[in-house]
Design a protein around this motif. Structure first.
Motif, short mmCIF file in Angstrom:
data_model
loop_
_atom_site.label_atom_id
_atom_site.label_comp_id
_atom_site.label_asym_id
_atom_site.label_seq_id
_atom_site.Cartn_x
_atom_site.Cartn_y
_atom_site.Cartn_z
N ALA A 78 0.83 -1.21 0.00
CA ALA A 78 0.00 0.00 0.00
C ALA A 78 0.86 1.26 0.00
O ALA A 78 1.95 1.28 0.59
CB ALA A 78 -0.91 0.01 1.22
N LYS A 79 0.35 2.29 -0.67
CA LYS A 79 1.01 3.59 -0.73
C LYS A 79 0.24 4.57 0.14
O LYS A 79 -0.94 4.83 -0.11
CB LYS A 79 1.07 4.10 -2.17
N LEU A 87 5.52 1.67 5.55
CA LEU A 87 6.07 0.56 6.34
C LEU A 87 5.07 0.09 7.40
O LEU A 87 4.90 -1.11 7.60
CB LEU A 87 7.40 0.96 6.99
N ARG A 88 4.42 1.02 8.04
CA ARG A 88 3.41 0.65 9.04
C ARG A 88 2.26 -0.12 8.41
O ARG A 88 1.82 -1.14 8.94
CB ARG A 88 2.89 1.88 9.77
N ALA A 89 1.77 0.37 7.27
CA ALA A 89 0.65 -0.31 6.61
C ALA A 89 1.05 -1.72 6.19
O ALA A 89 0.29 -2.68 6.40
CB ALA A 89 0.19 0.50 5.39
N TRP A 90 2.25 -1.86 5.63
CA TRP A 90 2.73 -3.19 5.22
C TRP A 90 2.86 -4.10 6.44
O TRP A 90 2.40 -5.25 6.42
CB TRP A 90 4.07 -3.08 4.49
N GLY A 125 11.84 -8.26 -1.03
CA GLY A 125 11.32 -7.63 -2.24
C GLY A 125 10.21 -6.63 -1.94
O GLY A 125 10.17 -5.53 -2.51
N GLN A 126 9.32 -7.00 -1.03
CA GLN A 126 8.23 -6.08 -0.66
C GLN A 126 8.77 -4.83 0.03
O GLN A 126 8.35 -3.71 -0.27
CB GLN A 126 7.23 -6.80 0.24
N LEU A 127 9.70 -5.05 0.96
CA LEU A 127 10.27 -3.91 1.68
C LEU A 127 11.09 -3.02 0.75
O LEU A 127 11.04 -1.79 0.85
CB LEU A 127 11.11 -4.40 2.86
N GLN A 128 11.84 -3.62 -0.17
CA GLN A 128 12.63 -2.84 -1.12
C GLN A 128 11.72 -2.00 -2.01
O GLN A 128 12.05 -0.85 -2.33
CB GLN A 128 13.53 -3.74 -1.96
N THR A 129 10.58 -2.53 -2.38
CA THR A 129 9.61 -1.77 -3.18
C THR A 129 9.20 -0.51 -2.43
O THR A 129 9.13 0.59 -3.01
CB THR A 129 8.36 -2.63 -3.50
N ILE A 130 8.94 -0.64 -1.14
CA ILE A 130 8.57 0.53 -0.33
C ILE A 130 9.73 1.51 -0.27
O ILE A 130 9.56 2.72 -0.49
CB ILE A 130 8.13 0.10 1.08
N LEU A 131 10.93 1.04 0.04
CA LEU A 131 12.09 1.93 0.16
C LEU A 131 12.38 2.66 -1.14
O LEU A 131 12.73 3.85 -1.13
CB LEU A 131 13.31 1.13 0.61
N ASP A 132 12.21 1.97 -2.26
CA ASP A 132 12.49 2.58 -3.57
C ASP A 132 11.54 3.72 -3.91
O ASP A 132 11.85 4.55 -4.75
CB ASP A 132 12.44 1.52 -4.68
N ARG A 133 10.40 3.78 -3.27
CA ARG A 133 9.44 4.86 -3.53
C ARG A 133 9.94 6.22 -3.03
O ARG A 133 9.43 7.26 -3.44
CB ARG A 133 8.11 4.57 -2.83
N TYR A 134 10.89 6.19 -2.13
CA TYR A 134 11.34 7.41 -1.46
C TYR A 134 12.85 7.58 -1.63
O TYR A 134 13.60 7.50 -0.66
CB TYR A 134 10.92 7.38 0.01
N PRO A 135 13.30 7.83 -2.87
CA PRO A 135 14.74 7.86 -3.15
C PRO A 135 15.49 8.99 -2.45
O PRO A 135 16.70 8.88 -2.22
CB PRO A 135 14.81 8.03 -4.67
N LEU A 169 4.68 -2.87 17.30
CA LEU A 169 5.18 -2.96 15.92
C LEU A 169 5.53 -1.57 15.39
O LEU A 169 6.58 -1.38 14.77
CB LEU A 169 4.13 -3.64 15.04
N HIS A 170 4.69 -0.59 15.68
CA HIS A 170 4.97 0.79 15.26
C HIS A 170 6.25 1.30 15.92
O HIS A 170 7.07 1.96 15.27
CB HIS A 170 3.81 1.71 15.61
N ARG A 171 6.44 1.00 17.20
CA ARG A 171 7.67 1.41 17.90
C ARG A 171 8.90 0.78 17.26
O ARG A 171 9.93 1.42 17.11
CB ARG A 171 7.59 1.07 19.39
N LEU A 172 8.80 -0.50 16.90
CA LEU A 172 9.93 -1.17 16.26
C LEU A 172 10.25 -0.54 14.90
O LEU A 172 11.43 -0.39 14.54
CB LEU A 172 9.64 -2.66 16.11
N ILE A 173 9.24 -0.17 14.15
CA ILE A 173 9.48 0.51 12.88
C ILE A 173 10.13 1.86 13.11
O ILE A 173 11.08 2.24 12.41
CB ILE A 173 8.17 0.65 12.08
#
Length: 179
Positions: A78-79, A87-90, A125-135, A169-173
């Motif tokens: 999700a975006k 990251l939280r949504a995922w 792969g899922q996490l990298q997709t999220i990270l790549d959105r915010y270069p 989980l939010h605190r860990l993120i």
């Protein structure tokens, strides 16, 4: 035994595999997993048991293959418009899906038979997709996210009486995002 890859992406082999996967999913909805047998799956799928043994070797490898197929994402994460939100949504969706009884069973099936590292590659792969959105944003590595958020989530799902709370989980993120 490692899960064998199909020889062809389509055709008869793919139809047989889908028929067998469907049979497993149906049987798991109808009865306890401990009572599911290869002959039952074969009869439901319209194949011989030797077809299943030849491709998967045993029931646990077949269950792991079905679980892995279900774990592969159907779409991009999700975006929400920002890295923390994505990251939280995922992570919330992952926690919700995997802490359910079917999710726990999938994790156990994969753990018992799958090729080591396969699940990590799916999650990476899922996490990298999220990270790549915010270069242009400072961000953690995928490994840091797995170590700080995913690993505790999986540990609690598999080995604790209760899953991780969403607030934790939010605190860990947040910790993983800290420089």
């Amino acid at each position: 035994m490692a899960i064998k890859e199909g020889l062809r992406p389509g055709g008869r082999s793919a139809r047989v595999q889908e028929s067998i996967h469907s049979a497993v999913r149906e049987l798991l909805e109808e009865q306890e997993r401990s009572t599911v047998t290869v002959p039952q799956v074969a009869a439901r799928a319209g194949v011989t048991p030797s077809t299943i043994y030849r491709r998967w070797g045993d029931l646990s490898a077949l269950l792991a293959d079905v679980a892995l197929a279900r774990m592969r994402p159907d779409s991009e994460p999700a975006k929400t418009g920002n890295l923390r939100g994505d990251l939280r949504a995922w992570a919330e969706q992952y926690l919700d899906e995997m802490s359910s009884e079917p999710g726990r069973n999938m994790m156990r099936d994969v753990q018992s038979s799958a090729t080591p590292g396969y699940c990590v590659s799916i999650l990476s792969g899922q996490l990298q997709t999220i990270l790549d959105r915010y270069p242009n944003e400072p961000k953690p590595s995928v490994d840091r996210l797995i170590n700080m958020a995913v690993a505790p989530t999986v540990f609690r799902i598999l080995f604790a009486s209760t899953a991780l709370e969403v607030e934790e989980l939010h605190r860990l993120i947040d910790i993983a995002l800290a420089p």
